[in-house]
Design a protein around this motif. Structure first.
Motif, PDB file in Angstrom:
ATOM      1  N   ASN A   6       0.833  -1.211   0.000  1.00  0.00           N
ATOM      2  CA  ASN A   6       0.000   0.000   0.000  1.00  0.00           C
ATOM      3  C   ASN A   6       0.866   1.260   0.000  1.00  0.00           C
ATOM      4  OD1 ASN A   6      -2.317  -1.700   0.238  1.00  0.00           O
ATOM      5  ND2 ASN A   6      -1.925  -1.832   2.433  1.00  0.00           N
ATOM      6  N   GLU A  15       4.358   6.909   2.167  1.00  0.00           N
ATOM      7  CA  GLU A  15       3.990   6.059   3.288  1.00  0.00           C
ATOM      8  C   GLU A  15       3.657   4.656   2.811  1.00  0.00           C
ATOM      9  OE1 GLU A  15       0.014   6.995   5.091  1.00  0.00           O
ATOM     10  OE2 GLU A  15       0.172   8.721   3.737  1.00  0.00           O
ATOM     11  N   ASP A  17       2.362   0.443   4.489  1.00  0.00           N
ATOM     12  CA  ASP A  17       2.214  -0.554   5.530  1.00  0.00           C
ATOM     13  C   ASP A  17       3.423  -1.473   5.421  1.00  0.00           C
ATOM     14  OD1 ASP A  17      -0.326   0.414   6.275  1.00  0.00           O
ATOM     15  OD2 ASP A  17      -1.266  -0.761   4.681  1.00  0.00           O
ATOM     16  N   TYR A  18       3.938  -1.939   6.555  1.00  0.00           N
ATOM     17  CA  TYR A  18       5.041  -2.888   6.500  1.00  0.00           C
ATOM     18  C   TYR A  18       4.680  -4.142   7.278  1.00  0.00           C
ATOM     19  CZ  TYR A  18       6.551  -1.460  11.195  1.00  0.00           C
ATOM     20  OH  TYR A  18       6.599  -1.208  12.541  1.00  0.00           O
ATOM     21  N   ASN A  28       1.336  -6.119  11.316  1.00  0.00           N
ATOM     22  CA  ASN A  28       1.853  -5.081  10.431  1.00  0.00           C
ATOM     23  C   ASN A  28       1.950  -3.755  11.167  1.00  0.00           C
ATOM     24  OD1 ASN A  28      -0.623  -3.326   9.802  1.00  0.00           O
ATOM     25  ND2 ASN A  28      -1.358  -5.388   9.396  1.00  0.00           N
ATOM     26  N   HIS A  30       2.840   0.727  10.181  1.00  0.00           N
ATOM     27  CA  HIS A  30       2.704   1.749   9.145  1.00  0.00           C
ATOM     28  C   HIS A  30       3.781   2.795   9.372  1.00  0.00           C
ATOM     29  CE1 HIS A  30       0.430   3.903   6.057  1.00  0.00           C
ATOM     30  NE2 HIS A  30       0.783   4.996   6.694  1.00  0.00           N
ATOM     31  N   LYS A  32       5.288   6.695   7.777  1.00  0.00           N
ATOM     32  CA  LYS A  32       5.089   7.861   6.920  1.00  0.00           C
ATOM     33  C   LYS A  32       6.366   8.698   6.986  1.00  0.00           C
ATOM     34  CE  LYS A  32       1.048   9.810   7.115  1.00  0.00           C
ATOM     35  NZ  LYS A  32      -0.126  10.657   7.447  1.00  0.00           N
ATOM     36  N   TYR A  43       4.679   6.732  12.744  1.00  0.00           N
ATOM     37  CA  TYR A  43       4.760   5.296  12.529  1.00  0.00           C
ATOM     38  C   TYR A  43       3.962   4.568  13.598  1.00  0.00           C
ATOM     39  CZ  TYR A  43       8.229   5.274  16.298  1.00  0.00           C
ATOM     40  OH  TYR A  43       8.866   5.424  17.497  1.00  0.00           O
TER      41      TYR A  43
END
Length: 81
Positions: A6, A15, A17-18, A28, A30, A32, A43
């Motif tokens: 994403n 940005e 999602d990881y 997961n 996130h 930015k 984050y």
């Protein structure tokens, strides 16, 4: 290794999602990043990975590395050793 998904860029903000656990997509976080300053704006840490902040570093660096691409990839594997 992490997976970035994403991935979006709006002006100078990129940005994604990881996913640090590639076998469990429910885990997961996130991140930015401001492309102009290279700073992390915000984050969320993936549950269970609170002590692994280096994952954020790798996510940040890869997002900065791809920020100039057009179009951005929908997904990326980030591997380090």
């Amino acid at each position: 290794m992490i997976i970035l998904k994403n991935i979006t860029k709006n002006d100078n903000i990129i940005e994604a999602d990881y996913f640090p656990d590639i076998e469990n997509e429910e885990i997961n976080g996130h991140i930015k990043v401001d492309v102009a300053t290279s700073e992390v704006i915000s984050y969320t840490v993936a549950h269970g990975y609170e002590n692994y902040k280096f994952i954020l570093y790798h996510a940040q660096n890869d997002l900065l590395r791809i920020a100039h691409l057009d179009p951005l990839p929908a997904e990326r594997k980030v591997i380090w050793y």
